[in-house]
Design a protein around this motif. Structure first.
Motif, PDB file in Angstrom:
ATOM      1  N   SER A 205     -56.323  29.124 -35.786  1.00 50.09           N
ATOM      2  CA  SER A 205     -55.474  29.891 -36.697  1.00 50.09           C
ATOM      3  C   SER A 205     -55.700  31.392 -36.604  1.00 50.09           C
ATOM      4  N   VAL A 206     -56.852  31.808 -36.074  1.00 50.25           N
ATOM      5  CA  VAL A 206     -57.143  33.243 -35.982  1.00 50.25           C
ATOM      6  C   VAL A 206     -57.084  33.759 -34.549  1.00 50.25           C
ATOM      7  N   THR A 207     -56.598  32.926 -33.614  1.00 48.56           N
ATOM      8  CA  THR A 207     -56.422  33.419 -32.254  1.00 48.56           C
ATOM      9  C   THR A 207     -55.227  34.372 -32.200  1.00 48.56           C
ATOM     10  N   LYS A 208     -55.217  35.242 -31.210  1.00 48.96           N
ATOM     11  CA  LYS A 208     -54.137  36.224 -31.082  1.00 48.96           C
ATOM     12  C   LYS A 208     -52.779  35.534 -30.956  1.00 48.96           C
ATOM     13  N   GLU A 209     -52.736  34.465 -30.171  1.00 45.99           N
ATOM     14  CA  GLU A 209     -51.466  33.784 -29.931  1.00 45.99           C
ATOM     15  C   GLU A 209     -50.922  33.147 -31.210  1.00 45.99           C
ATOM     16  N   MET A 210     -51.801  32.469 -31.962  1.00 41.90           N
ATOM     17  CA  MET A 210     -51.330  31.797 -33.172  1.00 41.90           C
ATOM     18  C   MET A 210     -50.958  32.799 -34.259  1.00 41.90           C
ATOM     19  N   LEU A 211     -51.684  33.901 -34.348  1.00 39.06           N
ATOM     20  CA  LEU A 211     -51.337  34.925 -35.329  1.00 39.06           C
ATOM     21  C   LEU A 211     -49.966  35.528 -35.029  1.00 39.06           C
ATOM     22  N   LEU A 212     -49.668  35.714 -33.758  1.00 36.57           N
ATOM     23  CA  LEU A 212     -48.354  36.226 -33.380  1.00 36.57           C
ATOM     24  C   LEU A 212     -47.249  35.238 -33.745  1.00 36.57           C
ATOM     25  N   LEU A 213     -47.513  33.965 -33.473  1.00 37.61           N
ATOM     26  CA  LEU A 213     -46.504  32.945 -33.747  1.00 37.61           C
ATOM     27  C   LEU A 213     -46.358  32.656 -35.233  1.00 37.61           C
ATOM     28  N   SER A 214     -47.371  32.992 -36.022  1.00 43.31           N
ATOM     29  CA  SER A 214     -47.361  32.624 -37.441  1.00 43.31           C
ATOM     30  C   SER A 214     -46.201  33.262 -38.204  1.00 43.31           C
ATOM     31  N   ILE A 215     -45.790  34.470 -37.799  1.00 45.08           N
ATOM     32  CA  ILE A 215     -44.675  35.114 -38.507  1.00 45.08           C
ATOM     33  C   ILE A 215     -43.379  34.354 -38.245  1.00 45.08           C
ATOM     34  N   SER A 216     -43.161  33.934 -37.003  1.00 51.14           N
ATOM     35  CA  SER A 216     -41.983  33.131 -36.677  1.00 51.14           C
ATOM     36  C   SER A 216     -42.025  31.792 -37.396  1.00 51.14           C
ATOM     37  N   ILE A 217     -43.208  31.181 -37.411  1.00 50.16           N
ATOM     38  CA  ILE A 217     -43.358  29.889 -38.092  1.00 50.16           C
ATOM     39  C   ILE A 217     -43.095  30.045 -39.581  1.00 50.16           C
ATOM     40  N   ALA A 218     -43.606  31.147 -40.164  1.00 56.32           N
ATOM     41  CA  ALA A 218     -43.365  31.408 -41.585  1.00 56.32           C
ATOM     42  C   ALA A 218     -41.870  31.538 -41.864  1.00 56.32           C
ATOM     43  N   TYR A 219     -41.143  32.176 -40.953  1.00 51.68           N
ATOM     44  CA  TYR A 219     -39.697  32.318 -41.130  1.00 51.68           C
ATOM     45  C   TYR A 219     -39.012  30.955 -41.142  1.00 51.68           C
ATOM     46  N   THR A 220     -39.443  30.040 -40.266  1.00 45.61           N
ATOM     47  CA  THR A 220     -38.821  28.705 -40.264  1.00 45.61           C
ATOM     48  C   THR A 220     -39.071  27.985 -41.578  1.00 45.61           C
ATOM     49  N   GLY A 221     -40.204  28.265 -42.234  1.00 41.42           N
ATOM     50  CA  GLY A 221     -40.453  27.673 -43.546  1.00 41.42           C
ATOM     51  C   GLY A 221     -39.504  28.204 -44.604  1.00 41.42           C
ATOM     52  N   LEU A 222     -39.262  29.514 -44.575  1.00 45.03           N
ATOM     53  CA  LEU A 222     -38.345  30.120 -45.542  1.00 45.03           C
ATOM     54  C   LEU A 222     -36.924  29.599 -45.367  1.00 45.03           C
ATOM     55  N   GLU A 223     -36.461  29.571 -44.112  1.00 46.87           N
ATOM     56  CA  GLU A 223     -35.068  29.141 -43.915  1.00 46.87           C
ATOM     57  C   GLU A 223     -34.930  27.625 -44.013  1.00 46.87           C
ATOM     58  N   LEU A 224     -36.019  26.872 -43.807  1.00 45.81           N
ATOM     59  CA  LEU A 224     -35.991  25.432 -44.076  1.00 45.81           C
ATOM     60  C   LEU A 224     -35.678  25.178 -45.542  1.00 45.81           C
ATOM     61  N   THR A 225     -36.360  25.901 -46.421  1.00 46.22           N
ATOM     62  CA  THR A 225     -36.087  25.782 -47.849  1.00 46.22           C
ATOM     63  C   THR A 225     -34.648  26.166 -48.162  1.00 46.22           C
ATOM     64  N   PHE A 226     -34.167  27.212 -47.509  1.00 47.87           N
ATOM     65  CA  PHE A 226     -32.825  27.700 -47.823  1.00 47.87           C
ATOM     66  C   PHE A 226     -31.760  26.689 -47.427  1.00 47.87           C
ATOM     67  N   TYR A 227     -31.820  26.189 -46.174  1.00 44.86           N
ATOM     68  CA  TYR A 227     -30.719  25.304 -45.757  1.00 44.86           C
ATOM     69  C   TYR A 227     -30.873  23.892 -46.305  1.00 44.86           C
ATOM     70  N   SER A 228     -32.097  23.453 -46.616  1.00 46.77           N
ATOM     71  CA  SER A 228     -32.285  22.078 -47.077  1.00 46.77           C
ATOM     72  C   SER A 228     -32.193  21.930 -48.591  1.00 46.77           C
TER      73      SER A 228
END
Length: 419
Positions: A205-228
């Motif tokens: 969770s604290v690797t450079k790659e996962m930290l970079l991807l975490s913002i995109s992943i967080a966005y999918t959580g927000l829009e998952l709530t919105f469309y579902s």
């Protein structure tokens, strides 16, 4: 597909179902739907810490089967819901969700190669999202033209969804095991390493790659709530859509599913032909969502997410159009498939040796932001919710670009070393 035909359809009609129960203690509770979803995703997020251990002990196939049974129990609870059973089921299904999705990511990775992970992610996503199409088509035709839905009609729906979910759970036993199978010594070693899975997930969770991807992943959580949850609620609250407003919730789900299926199929089957990597697909997803958000802003009243059961009478910026609303549903699904197929692909590629902990981190970030979104959806007007997604989506896309460039750079370095 079978299991989420039941579960996603349940989630799509849950808000209206609870509000329309003729005599039940749940009807007296305010915001019970969004509180339940916040509980599910909050527990889901925390349970990702233990999910890799469960998958390591009993294997991904049994993990998915037992989790599927819990999902079926959650749906069955709606046949005769009570406050205590509703919230208890929300907690339990949150735990099951973490185990299910961690096992799914693990199974997808171990049955794929570096060359096929993108294709398989797209095929998986398209098949999964057929659930939106079939389930919501049933709801649309069953409730078309009904201003009020009887208790008997609702019970029939949830009995049917429970049976469908159980069918999906048992179909997990048909999943082919990857070859070669682990030897007894390897299996024993896997059990001995179970205690370290939580620490491995924390390390990833604290690797450079996962930290970079975490913002995109967080966005999918927000829009998952919105469309579902949020967008269907908004459509059902629009009194300008007339007596068909409630049935449009199901029709909206169908169009979301069509967008998801198209995106998953195209980006999966054409993966090998994509010479430009994952970035163009993610950029397409962002543009698609921005167009959808702008049209929703114009077409739906600002108080629709928090309107009372009888709906909103506020006027949007344009005359509300059913066609525009359904176009936005399609665009939401298409954009979501762009993000999710590429995230599944890049996580499986970057963390092949630690796929279970990596997908646990993936679902942890996604579910905690989904829980946050369900919480604030009770209070924020529509335009503020859209603004949050615009900002996070833009930042998430930029961070995904950087993560993809890291993958490309590392691949070039590996090819150079091989030469």
């Amino acid at each position: 597909m079978f299991m989420f035909t039941a579960f996603q359809t349940c989630g799509n009609i849950e808000w209206y179902y609870i509000g329309a129960i003729s005599s039940n203690e749940l009807k007296k509770k305010k915001n019970v739907f969004t509180c339940s979803m916040a509980i599910i995703y909050g527990v889901f997020s925390a349970s990702n810490l233990i999910a890799p251990s469960v998958v390591a002990v009993i294997g991904p196939q049994l993990s998915m089967f037992f989790s599927g049974l819990v999902y079926s129990g959650y749906i069955a609870m709606f046949i005769h819901p009570y406050t205590w059973s509703f919230y208890t089921a929300s907690v339990v299904v949150g735990i099951a969700a973490a185990i299910l999705w961690t096992a799914q990511g693990n199974l997808l990775t171990i049955n794929s190669t570096d060359a096929t992970i993108g294709r398989n992610s797209g095929i998986f996503w398209a098949l999964l999202q057929f659930s939106l199409f079939f389930g919501n088509m049933y709801i649309y035709f069953a409730w078309h033209g009904h201003v009020h839905i009887s208790d008997k009609d609702r019970q029939t729906v949830f009995i049917s969804l429970t049976v469908i979910s159980l069918v999906g759970s048992f179909l997990f036993f048909l999943i082919q095991k990857p070859e070669p199978e682990a030897t007894p010594s390897e299996a024993s070693e896997s059990l001995l390493q179970t205690e370290s899975t939580e620490s491995k997930a924390l390390q990833l969770s604290v690797t450079k790659e996962m930290l970079l991807l975490s913002i995109s992943i967080a966005y999918t959580g927000l829009e998952l709530t919105f469309y579902s949850g949020v967008y269907g609620t908004c459509i059902g609250a629009m009194t300008q859509f007339g007596n068909d407003a409630k049935s449009l919730i199901g029709l909206s789900g169908i169009f979301i599913g069509l967008g998801e299926i198209l995106g998953g199929g195209v980006f999966g089957m054409l993966n090998k032909c994509n010479r430009f990597g994952r970035n163009p697909v993610v950029l397409l997803g962002l543009i698609t969502h921005f167009v959808a958000f702008y049209l929703i802003f114009l077409n739906i009243a600002s108080d629709a997410p928090i309107a009372p059961e009888e709906g909103t009478h506020l006027q949007a910026y344009i005359t509300p159009s059913v066609e525009v609303a359904l176009l936005c549903s399609f665009l939401l699904g298409l954009g979501d498939s762009c993000f999710n197929t590429q995230l599944l692909s890049i996580v499986g590629f970057m963390f092949r040796e630690d796929s279970a902990p990596a997908f646990a981190v993936f679902k942890f970030v996604q579910s905690i932001t989904a829980a946050l979104a369900f919480f604030y959806s009770n209070y924020l007007l529509l335009h503020w919710q859209l603004l949050i997604m615009v900002v996070v989506g833009f930042l998430g896309t930029l961070s995904f670009f950087v993560a993809e460039w890291v993958v490309v750079s590392s691949r070039r370095d590996t090819d150079y070393d091989n030469i």
